[in-house]
Write a protein that holds these residues in place. Structure first.
Motif, mmCIF file in Angstrom:
data_model
loop_
_atom_site.group_PDB
_atom_site.id
_atom_site.type_symbol
_atom_site.label_atom_id
_atom_site.label_comp_id
_atom_site.label_asym_id
_atom_site.label_seq_id
_atom_site.Cartn_x
_atom_site.Cartn_y
_atom_site.Cartn_z
ATOM 1 N N ASP A 36 -5.869 7.459 4.599
ATOM 2 C CA ASP A 36 -6.846 6.335 5.147
ATOM 3 C C ASP A 36 -7.034 6.586 6.687
ATOM 4 N N ASN A 65 -8.617 10.093 7.305
ATOM 5 C CA ASN A 65 -10.065 10.032 7.106
ATOM 6 C C ASN A 65 -10.698 9.072 8.144
ATOM 7 N N ASP A 66 -9.942 8.104 8.681
ATOM 8 C CA ASP A 66 -10.574 7.122 9.743
ATOM 9 C C ASP A 66 -10.742 7.963 10.897
ATOM 10 N N THR A 78 -1.503 6.831 0.458
ATOM 11 C CA THR A 78 -2.662 5.909 0.872
ATOM 12 C C THR A 78 -3.004 5.746 1.944
ATOM 13 N N GLN A 79 -2.132 5.170 2.558
ATOM 14 C CA GLN A 79 -1.913 4.668 4.014
ATOM 15 C C GLN A 79 -2.394 6.015 5.227
ATOM 16 N N ASN A 86 -7.313 14.774 -0.477
ATOM 17 C CA ASN A 86 -8.356 13.471 -0.470
ATOM 18 C C ASN A 86 -8.797 13.418 0.885
ATOM 19 N N CYS A 87 -8.652 14.409 1.685
ATOM 20 C CA CYS A 87 -9.093 14.394 3.217
ATOM 21 C C CYS A 87 -10.039 15.715 3.431
ATOM 22 N N VAL A 93 0.830 -1.297 -0.037
ATOM 23 C CA VAL A 93 0.001 -0.023 0.040
ATOM 24 C C VAL A 93 0.728 1.301 -0.138
ATOM 25 N N CYS A 122 -3.074 14.608 0.677
ATOM 26 C CA CYS A 122 -3.666 14.291 1.916
ATOM 27 C C CYS A 122 -4.553 15.650 1.739
#
Length: 128
Positions: A85, A88-89, A81-82, A117-118, A77, A114
């Motif tokens: 994620d 976002n989590d 991307t990590q 995408n966040c 990964v 980031c």
């Protein structure tokens, strides 16, 4: 409930410490700070522990609610991307990042991806 700050630690400990000082100065009572380091589980990583040792006295003197978290990189990964994620989590109020000073923003930069995408997260970028 206070604000949540997610502070991403890279390899530039000097820049990271300057960014911590800025972050600590904007934090208020009730805010929380998570200092997070992603690392390769197959390689020794002393960055987070070294950084924790440099901060623990300051954190205590300021009365900050802080914790240090180490997260293993997921094989296969992309790190970007990590990180996206994780952000976002967790959905913190603020993400603090220290982009590498020798790079300009580009579509491939971790910080740029980031930010793009966040959603619903404020970013504090400290670049020296």
């Amino acid at each position: 409930k206070g604000r949540e700050f997610l502070f991403l630690v890279g390899t530039d400990l000097e820049g990271t410490h300057k960014a911590y000082e800025i972050t600590a100065n904007v934090m208020k009572g009730g805010d929380t700070l998570e200092v997070l380091r992603l690392h390769d589980p197959e390689e020794p990583d002393a960055h987070l522990e070294e950084y924790r040792k440099t901060l623990v006295d300051d954190i205590e003197s300021r009365g900050l609610d802080a914790r240090f978290t180490s997260v293993d990189k997921t094989p296969g990964v992309a790190i970007t991307t990590q990180i996206v994620d994780l952000i976002n989590d967790r959905r913190p109020d603020f993400v603090v990042m220290v982009p590498r000073s020798n790079l300009k923003f580009s579509p491939a930069s971790v910080s740029e991806r980031c930010i793009r995408n966040c959603q619903g997260v404020n970013f504090i970028l400290v670049k020296f």
